[in-house]
Design a protein around this motif. Structure first.
Motif, short mmCIF file in Angstrom:
data_model
loop_
_atom_site.label_atom_id
_atom_site.label_comp_id
_atom_site.label_asym_id
_atom_site.label_seq_id
_atom_site.Cartn_x
_atom_site.Cartn_y
_atom_site.Cartn_z
N ASP A 155 0.85 -1.19 0.00
CA ASP A 155 0.00 0.00 0.00
C ASP A 155 0.88 1.24 0.00
OD1 ASP A 155 -2.06 1.79 0.23
OD2 ASP A 155 -2.58 1.24 2.30
N ASP A 156 0.41 2.30 -0.61
CA ASP A 156 1.15 3.57 -0.62
C ASP A 156 0.14 4.71 -0.56
OD1 ASP A 156 2.34 6.02 -2.23
OD2 ASP A 156 4.03 4.85 -1.44
N PRO A 157 0.36 5.68 0.30
CA PRO A 157 -0.63 6.77 0.46
C PRO A 157 -0.81 7.61 -0.80
CG PRO A 157 1.39 7.21 1.73
CD PRO A 157 1.47 5.80 1.28
N LEU A 159 -0.60 6.56 -3.99
CA LEU A 159 -1.45 5.79 -4.89
C LEU A 159 -2.88 5.76 -4.38
CD1 LEU A 159 -1.80 3.94 -7.36
CD2 LEU A 159 -1.17 2.00 -5.89
N LYS A 160 -3.04 5.52 -3.09
CA LYS A 160 -4.38 5.45 -2.51
C LYS A 160 -5.10 6.79 -2.67
CE LYS A 160 -6.86 4.04 1.66
NZ LYS A 160 -6.74 3.57 3.07
N VAL A 163 -6.25 7.17 -6.29
CA VAL A 163 -7.36 6.27 -6.55
C VAL A 163 -8.65 6.82 -5.94
CG1 VAL A 163 -8.32 4.01 -5.94
CG2 VAL A 163 -5.99 4.18 -6.85
N GLU A 164 -8.58 7.27 -4.71
CA GLU A 164 -9.77 7.81 -4.05
C GLU A 164 -10.28 9.06 -4.73
OE1 GLU A 164 -8.51 8.26 -0.01
OE2 GLU A 164 -9.00 6.18 0.51
N PHE A 187 -2.10 -3.95 -4.90
CA PHE A 187 -2.75 -2.64 -4.93
C PHE A 187 -2.62 -2.05 -6.33
CE2 PHE A 187 -1.46 -3.47 -0.59
CZ PHE A 187 -2.58 -3.11 0.14
N PRO A 188 -3.65 -1.38 -6.84
CA PRO A 188 -4.83 -0.84 -6.16
C PRO A 188 -6.01 -1.79 -6.04
CG PRO A 188 -4.85 -0.09 -8.40
CD PRO A 188 -3.57 -0.88 -8.24
N TYR A 191 -7.82 -2.08 -2.72
CA TYR A 191 -8.51 -0.95 -2.11
C TYR A 191 -10.03 -1.11 -2.18
CZ TYR A 191 -4.09 1.69 -2.24
OH TYR A 191 -2.80 2.11 -2.07
N GLU A 192 -10.69 -0.52 -1.20
CA GLU A 192 -12.15 -0.47 -1.19
C GLU A 192 -12.63 0.33 -2.41
OE1 GLU A 192 -15.80 0.88 1.82
OE2 GLU A 192 -13.70 1.43 2.25
#
Length: 300
Positions: A155-157, A159-160, A163-164, A187-188, A191-192
């Motif tokens: 996980d990486d903030p 990238l997250k 994506v969000e 990931f991704p 992720y949710e």
């Protein structure tokens, strides 16, 4: 020429040696994955769907992509070309939208515009900054779907966050679970609200090298016939190719129904995907097949 009949035992798969004997210039072949999904059942269309293929580029000169609107962006180096020398991205485009034109192969959806975002180099390597840059460019282009047939193990903030941001803009992200047996979904895909895809073969057995964990759906990903640069064709295996099948299905939904493009669109798409999912493995959801495979007008 279709490679299948009505039952899963009847699907015919090909090897790279066998396709060398085929004439793609005068005959059209329907790969088994396209027949399995039976995407032709959804015919009504409202609009074209903008799909960002984040990958190694797309060969827009391929005869099976003739007439498909394709734009290019190199997220690795915006001053350089976005040519697909690896072939991975061109393979994704073939599964999603190869022309139904009487020659070559057929893809799942004919109602798409492709935005090719080069985030993988000629050896299939990429870095986080390119992935984030690619997502940000896709957001600016107001795409409907991002196909990410790759991923990272941790996980990486950054990238997250990217994506969000895309999900908040109503962009559907579909990502490969990964080909790392014994390891968790990459990931991704993990992720949710990102649709995570695993792979099956023509007998609905799981691809033996798939990562396990957060899996949403399974799709054809073994012995997949698709495009290669320079008017070539090739057979591939992996969750990358399964991901492109799901992207094609989602494109058909988006082109045939009216959806509100907001942060809740993925919930509506998942509801519709569940309506055509065929339960595999243990009853109900399981970490191998997820919610099952996707089939329009489910066959046996």
């Amino acid at each position: 020429m279709k490679f299948s009949r009505e039952t899963k035992e009847s699907f015919t798969v090909l090897t790279n040696e066998e396709i060398e004997q085929l004439d793609f210039t005068s005959t059209q072949y329907e790969p088994w994955g396209i027949s399995y999904i039976n995407s032709h059942s959804l015919k009504q269309t409202y609009k074209n769907v903008k799909i960002a293929i984040m990958d190694s580029g797309v060969d827009s000169t391929h005869r099976d992509l003739e007439g498909v609107y394709i734009s290019h962006y190199n997220a690795i180096d915006s001053t350089n070309d976005a040519i697909d020398r690896l072939g991975h991205g061109t393979a994704m485009a073939g599964i999603i939208t190869a022309n139904d034109n009487g020659k070559g192969i057929t893809g799942i959806s004919s109602n798409v515009e492709i935005l090719s975002i080069k985030v993988l180099d000629d050896k299939g390597k990429g870095d986080l900054s390119s992935f984030v840059s690619g997502i940000e460019w896709a957001i600016k282009q107001d795409v409907d779907v991002i196909n990410m047939s790759f991923g990272i193990k941790r996980d990486d903030p950054l990238l997250k966050g990217a994506v969000e941001k895309a999900i908040d803009k109503g962009i559907i992200i579909i990502a490969a679970a990964g080909n790392n047996p014994g390891m968790s979904t990459q990931f991704p895909a993990a992720y949710e609200n990102v649709i995570s895809v695993s792979a099956i073969d023509h007998l609905e057995n799981p691809y033996p090298y798939v990562s396990l964990g957060k899996i949403d759906y399974s799709a054809p990903g073994v012995n997949i016939l698709t495009l290669q640069p320079n008017n070539e064709y090739r057979v591939f295996n992996g969750t990358s190719f399964a991901t492109a099948h799901v992207t094609g299905v989602v494109a058909n939904f988006l082109s045939s129904s009216e959806y509100v493009k907001d942060e809740k669109i993925v919930e509506h798409i998942i509801k519709d995907l569940n309506s055509i999912s065929k339960d595999l493995g243990e009853s109900g959801y399981d970490p191998i097949y997820g919610n099952g495979s996707l089939i329009f007008d489910k066959h046996s």
